[in-house]
Design an enzyme around this catalytic site. Structure first.
Site, PDB file in Angstrom:
ATOM      1  N   ILE A 171       0.839  -1.204   0.000  1.00  0.00           N
ATOM      2  CA  ILE A 171       0.000   0.000   0.000  1.00  0.00           C
ATOM      3  C   ILE A 171       0.871   1.250   0.000  1.00  0.00           C
ATOM      4  O   ILE A 171       0.531   2.251  -0.644  1.00  0.00           O
ATOM      5  CB  ILE A 171      -0.994  -0.026   1.169  1.00  0.00           C
ATOM      6  N   ASP A 172       2.007   1.218   0.675  1.00  0.00           N
ATOM      7  CA  ASP A 172       2.963   2.315   0.560  1.00  0.00           C
ATOM      8  C   ASP A 172       3.370   2.522  -0.902  1.00  0.00           C
ATOM      9  O   ASP A 172       3.427   3.648  -1.393  1.00  0.00           O
ATOM     10  CB  ASP A 172       4.213   2.015   1.384  1.00  0.00           C
TER      11      ASP A 172
END
Length: 417
Positions: A171-172
């Protein structure tokens, strides 16, 4: 004539830490932007301490992943002269990226409204865990927490096992891709209008956007997706299979590929079996069909099957470990391993750049910086400060030394993004 990178002339002031922000600015650096990384003097970016593993000089390899090609400057933003230096850099900058907790930059007098008054052309990008507004705005947002919150972990793992985190900070990384794209869009708008703007992203929203078909399965179809391991909820066969010496991934996404799959298996009876004559029937008979396929695949080695499936036009590939990936001849041919010279770690290998530009090639602009390595060069070269002036700033604590009588006041303002 020398080739000019696509973002040549764009200057990025990078106040971000950990992964999402630094990865976004690293992409901009790879495309030719000048990235000045502002770090707190006591330890710098948190990921500098995320070890092991480390490079030969003891530097955390995690930091190397998302900080190449940048120049590191240490500033104490709670010191008035340190803050003034940042404002001076913003005056001559194009983009600012930060991922402090919501409200922190405003409290410092460095929020968008403050800096827009200094540079109306500034593109100001804020990344947070849950967003700048709402009941969760104060919560820290590390990637693993977001993989759980956004539902990604609920659809990752084996059907009869617990939820599983993806093996990297996915997700980063997704947020970084959204951020760098949004920054480029805002720069395009500025080129047309002369107007900068404020961009706001959160790991939560980017993680939800990345659910793609799992999200619409619920929003459109009312179905809550479960965990399928390596299998596909709507296609059979389409998953990892064991072979005699390892695992491979193979899929048959239409009927012609299903027939080709059966031909490679040398199982013509499968193709003729009415129980498997359509994808819908194969999905309904998933368990028994997968067992029959795997029994056949266990008779030969992985690479033999991969070669045969690829020759038949099927999407197939080995399930590599990370060492296998970077040893692969196709990976090396596509220059996905690059080498840079680091001032203390020596020659280090890094992942390459995945986008190949036809006219303005991207390039790795240099190794990840040592903490504060470029402070004097940036303050002198960009702001015109003399050596004695910089020495005075250092003595004052603006560049890092603790001010007399002031205890260390490190506050964890990072979002973990």
């Amino acid at each position: 004539m020398a080739v000019v990178p696509a973002l040549d002339g764009i200057r990025v002031i990078d106040l971000s830490r950990i992964v999402a922000g630094p990865l976004a600015t690293q992409i901009l650096s790879d495309y030719g932007a000048e990235v000045v990384k502002i770090e707190r003097p006591e330890g710098g970016d948190d990921s500098r301490q995320w070890a092991p593993p480390v490079a030969s000089d003891g530097e955390a390899s995690y930091f190397f992943a998302v900080n190449r090609g940048k120049r590191s400057v240490t500033l104490d933003l709670k010191h008035p002269r340190g803050k003034a230096l940042l404002v001076d850099l913003v005056r001559i900058g194009d983009v600012l990226v930060e991922n402090f907790k919501p409200g922190t930059m405003d409290d410092l007098g460095l929020g968008y409204r403050d800096l827009r008054a200094v540079n109306p052309r500034l593109v100001y990008c804020s990344i947070s865990g849950f967003g700048q507004t709402g009941p969760y705005r104060e919560r820290a947002g590390y990637d693993a927490i977001m993989q759980g919150f956004t539902g990604l972990m609920s659809i990752t793992g084996e059907p009869d096992g617990p939820p599983v985190k993806v093996g990297v900070a996915l997700i980063d990384a997704i947020t970084a891709l959204y951020a760098h794209g949004a920054i480029l869009a805002a720069l395009h708008h500025r080129d047309r209008t002369g107007e900068g703007q404020y961009l706001e992203l959160s790991l939560m929203e980017c993680g939800i956007a990345a659910l793609i078909n799992a999200a619409t399965a619920y929003l459109v179809g009312g179905e809550v997706q479960g965990r399928w391991g390596s299998a596909h909820p709507s296609l059979v066969p389409y998953q990892a299979f064991r072979t005699r010496d390892g695992y491979l991934m193979v899929g048959a996404g239409n009927e012609s590929l299903w027939r080709a799959f059966c031909d490679v298996l040398d199982e013509p009876a499968l193709a003729r079996d009415p129980r498997y004559e359509s994808n819908a029937k194969r999905v309904a008979a998933r368990a028994e069909l997968v067992a029959r396929i795997e029994a056949r695949l266990l008779t030969r080695d992985r690479d033999e099957w991969v070669t045969a499936f690829a020759a038949a036009g099927l999407p197939a590939g080995p399930i590599n470990d990370i060492a296998d990936v970077f040893a692969d001849p196709q990976v090396r041919h596509r220059e996905m391993v690059v080498e840079v010279e680091h001032p203390t770690a020596g020659r280090v290998r890094l992942p390459g750049i995945p986008v190949k530009f036809g006219v303005t090639p991207a390039r790795v602009g240099g190794p990840p910086p040592r903490l504060g390595e470029h402070t004097d060069a940036v303050l002198g070269g960009l702001l015109g400060l003399t050596g004695p002036h910089i020495a005075g700033l250092r003595r004052s604590g603006a560049l890092g030394a603790l001010r007399p009588g002031v205890a260390s006041e490190r506050r964890d303002d990072a979002n973990g993004t």
